[in-house]
Design a protein around this motif. Structure first.
Motif, PDB file in Angstrom:
ATOM      1  N   ILE A   1       0.828  -1.200   0.000  1.00 53.48           N
ATOM      2  CA  ILE A   1       0.000   0.000   0.000  1.00 53.48           C
ATOM      3  C   ILE A   1       0.867   1.256   0.000  1.00 53.48           C
ATOM      4  CG2 ILE A   1      -0.176   0.196   2.529  1.00 53.48           C
ATOM      5  CD1 ILE A   1      -3.176   0.896   2.051  1.00 53.48           C
ATOM      6  N   THR A   2       0.389   2.298  -0.690  1.00 56.49           N
ATOM      7  CA  THR A   2       1.123   3.564  -0.754  1.00 56.49           C
ATOM      8  C   THR A   2       0.641   4.494   0.357  1.00 56.49           C
ATOM      9  OG1 THR A   2      -0.479   4.637  -2.224  1.00 56.49           O
ATOM     10  CG2 THR A   2       1.279   3.328  -3.252  1.00 56.49           C
ATOM     11  N   GLU A   3       1.421   5.525   0.627  1.00 63.80           N
ATOM     12  CA  GLU A   3       1.023   6.516   1.630  1.00 63.80           C
ATOM     13  C   GLU A   3      -0.248   7.241   1.195  1.00 63.80           C
ATOM     14  OE1 GLU A   3       2.216   6.980   4.616  1.00 63.80           O
ATOM     15  OE2 GLU A   3       3.642   5.339   4.284  1.00 63.80           O
ATOM     16  N   GLU A   4      -0.390   7.474  -0.090  1.00 63.64           N
ATOM     17  CA  GLU A   4      -1.590   8.142  -0.607  1.00 63.64           C
ATOM     18  C   GLU A   4      -2.832   7.286  -0.369  1.00 63.64           C
ATOM     19  OE1 GLU A   4      -3.440   9.886  -4.818  1.00 63.64           O
ATOM     20  OE2 GLU A   4      -1.415   9.028  -4.751  1.00 63.64           O
ATOM     21  N   GLU A   5      -2.705   5.989  -0.586  1.00 62.24           N
ATOM     22  CA  GLU A   5      -3.844   5.095  -0.363  1.00 62.24           C
ATOM     23  C   GLU A   5      -4.204   5.023   1.117  1.00 62.24           C
ATOM     24  OE1 GLU A   5      -3.278   2.011  -4.125  1.00 62.24           O
ATOM     25  OE2 GLU A   5      -2.098   1.741  -2.297  1.00 62.24           O
ATOM     26  N   LEU A   6      -3.187   5.011   1.974  1.00 57.00           N
ATOM     27  CA  LEU A   6      -3.447   5.022   3.417  1.00 57.00           C
ATOM     28  C   LEU A   6      -4.205   6.286   3.819  1.00 57.00           C
ATOM     29  CD1 LEU A   6      -0.149   3.671   5.028  1.00 57.00           C
ATOM     30  CD2 LEU A   6      -2.469   2.763   5.387  1.00 57.00           C
ATOM     31  N   GLU A   7      -3.795   7.404   3.249  1.00 54.10           N
ATOM     32  CA  GLU A   7      -4.460   8.672   3.558  1.00 54.10           C
ATOM     33  C   GLU A   7      -5.914   8.650   3.079  1.00 54.10           C
ATOM     34  OE1 GLU A   7      -4.000  13.426   2.526  1.00 54.10           O
ATOM     35  OE2 GLU A   7      -2.267  12.093   2.323  1.00 54.10           O
TER      36      GLU A   7
ATOM     37  N   ASP B   1     -12.472  -1.017  -1.750  1.00 48.10           N
ATOM     38  CA  ASP B   1     -11.872  -0.917  -3.085  1.00 48.10           C
ATOM     39  C   ASP B   1     -10.401  -0.521  -2.990  1.00 48.10           C
ATOM     40  OD1 ASP B   1     -14.140  -1.647  -4.472  1.00 48.10           O
ATOM     41  OD2 ASP B   1     -14.811   0.416  -4.846  1.00 48.10           O
ATOM     42  N   ILE B   2     -10.109   0.435  -2.119  1.00 51.50           N
ATOM     43  CA  ILE B   2      -8.724   0.884  -1.946  1.00 51.50           C
ATOM     44  C   ILE B   2      -7.874  -0.243  -1.364  1.00 51.50           C
ATOM     45  CG2 ILE B   2      -7.203   2.499  -0.747  1.00 51.50           C
ATOM     46  CD1 ILE B   2      -9.557   4.497  -0.771  1.00 51.50           C
ATOM     47  N   LEU B   3      -8.427  -0.939  -0.378  1.00 58.25           N
ATOM     48  CA  LEU B   3      -7.698  -2.057   0.235  1.00 58.25           C
ATOM     49  C   LEU B   3      -7.349  -3.108  -0.809  1.00 58.25           C
ATOM     50  CD1 LEU B   3      -6.689  -3.722   2.680  1.00 58.25           C
ATOM     51  CD2 LEU B   3      -9.027  -4.608   2.894  1.00 58.25           C
TER      52      LEU B   3
ATOM     53  N   LEU C   1      -2.219  -1.688   8.497  1.00 55.77           N
ATOM     54  CA  LEU C   1      -1.645  -1.399   7.185  1.00 55.77           C
ATOM     55  C   LEU C   1      -0.574  -0.319   7.299  1.00 55.77           C
ATOM     56  CD1 LEU C   1      -4.900  -1.367   4.995  1.00 55.77           C
ATOM     57  CD2 LEU C   1      -3.158  -3.155   5.064  1.00 55.77           C
ATOM     58  N   GLY C   2      -0.874   0.695   8.120  1.00 53.07           N
ATOM     59  CA  GLY C   2       0.099   1.773   8.309  1.00 53.07           C
ATOM     60  C   GLY C   2       1.377   1.280   8.962  1.00 53.07           C
ATOM     61  N   GLN C   3       1.253   0.246   9.785  1.00 49.86           N
ATOM     62  CA  GLN C   3       2.425  -0.342  10.445  1.00 49.86           C
ATOM     63  C   GLN C   3       3.145  -1.356   9.554  1.00 49.86           C
ATOM     64  OE1 GLN C   3       0.676  -2.089  13.928  1.00 49.86           O
ATOM     65  NE2 GLN C   3       0.076  -0.120  14.809  1.00 49.86           N
TER      66      GLN C   3
ATOM     67  N   ALA D   1       0.827  -9.803   9.458  1.00 53.37           N
ATOM     68  CA  ALA D   1       0.092 -10.738  10.315  1.00 53.37           C
ATOM     69  C   ALA D   1      -1.152 -10.084  10.926  1.00 53.37           C
ATOM     70  CB  ALA D   1       1.000 -11.267  11.415  1.00 53.37           C
ATOM     71  N   LEU D   2      -0.989  -8.850  11.421  1.00 56.12           N
ATOM     72  CA  LEU D   2      -2.128  -8.162  12.026  1.00 56.12           C
ATOM     73  C   LEU D   2      -3.178  -7.804  10.980  1.00 56.12           C
ATOM     74  CD1 LEU D   2      -0.845  -5.680  14.774  1.00 56.12           C
ATOM     75  CD2 LEU D   2      -2.309  -7.694  15.046  1.00 56.12           C
ATOM     76  N   ALA D   3      -2.727  -7.356   9.811  1.00 55.23           N
ATOM     77  CA  ALA D   3      -3.671  -7.003   8.747  1.00 55.23           C
ATOM     78  C   ALA D   3      -4.516  -8.215   8.362  1.00 55.23           C
ATOM     79  CB  ALA D   3      -2.914  -6.470   7.524  1.00 55.23           C
ATOM     80  N   GLN D   4      -3.860  -9.361   8.265  1.00 51.47           N
ATOM     81  CA  GLN D   4      -4.590 -10.586   7.929  1.00 51.47           C
ATOM     82  C   GLN D   4      -5.543 -10.983   9.054  1.00 51.47           C
ATOM     83  OE1 GLN D   4      -1.224 -13.169   7.099  1.00 51.47           O
ATOM     84  NE2 GLN D   4      -1.507 -12.921   4.892  1.00 51.47           N
TER      85      GLN D   4
END
Length: 231
Positions: A108-114, A144-146, A194-196, A200-203
């Motif tokens: 993931i990109t920083e823009e997508e996270l934002e 969709d972003i994810l 995701l930001g981190q 494992a946590l995201a899943q």
């Protein structure tokens, strides 16, 4: 029979079969076309103001998506997903969402996270306003972003196909008491993981989100079934 489908406006850049497919899909999701209702090509074509060919092509696509069933020598009917059907879709969706979340944590990109963080703020506001339509729309954008962040187009395509099969049940799931706030908390944890860049946590959070959504949906369906049988 009373006309219910409005004629299509031919001002779209999409192929006509795609416009017809989207129109019929929306009619099923919104309840204009009811589960178990027969779809007759001639009638649908007349109501939409198109030929039978794009209608036939659209119906074939809707069958693949699970919105309609084609029964030999009987015709095409709007599908009525059973609890077993929904459970099977969730089993596959959960595995795919876990995979997508893990890949997104890496890519993931920083823009997508934002963008996801902004959508969280919007969703929180819509929850306060109890605007279900806006909540569903923003939630779709969030996912969709994810999925896009996974950078795997084939995975995204498969997930979107399965998402369509459950679209009409989303409001039923979200309307269950307490579900919206729980969903917001689940989304928040997913964005944080995701930001981190924590795969494992995201899943884990993606799996928990899908499991909770399924449990609430099935619980709501069973309760409504019990209510209707008692009337």
């Amino acid at each position: 029979m009373e006309r219910r489908l409005l004629p299509i406006k031919l001002d779209s850049y999409q192929p006509l079969r795609e416009v017809v497919c989207e129109t019929l899909r929306n009619a099923i999701v919104s309840g204009v076309l009811q589960p178990g209702e027969r779809l007759m090509e001639i009638q649908v074509a007349e109501e939409l103001g198109v030929s039978r060919t794009p209608v036939r092509e659209a119906i074939r696509k809707l069958e693949l998506e699970g919105f309609v069933v084609m029964i030999p020598r009987r015709g095409t009917y709007v599908s009525d997903l059973s609890i077993k059907d929904i459970t099977e879709v969730f089993e596959v969706r959960t595995s795919l969402d876990i995979l997508a979340a893990g890949l997104a944590a890496e890519r993931i990109t920083e823009e997508e996270l934002e963008q996801m963080e902004r959508l969280l703020v919007e969703i929180g506001g819509y929850i306060e306003q109890n605007d279900m339509e806006k909540i569903v729309e923003a939630d779709s954008q969030f996912h969709d972003i994810l999925y896009r962040a996974s950078r795997n187009e084939r995975l995204v395509g498969i997930i979107n196909n399965l998402r369509e099969q459950l679209t009409r049940f989303r409001s039923l799931s979200m309307s269950y008491p307490g579900r919206l706030k729980a969903m917001f908390a689940e989304h928040t944890r997913m964005v944080e993981s995701l930001g981190q860049r924590n795969v494992a946590l995201a899943q884990q959070f993606a799996g928990e989100h899908m499991a909770n959504a399924e449990q609430v949906l099935l619980k709501n369906m069973l309760e409504r079934g019990s209510d209707s049988s008692a009337e």
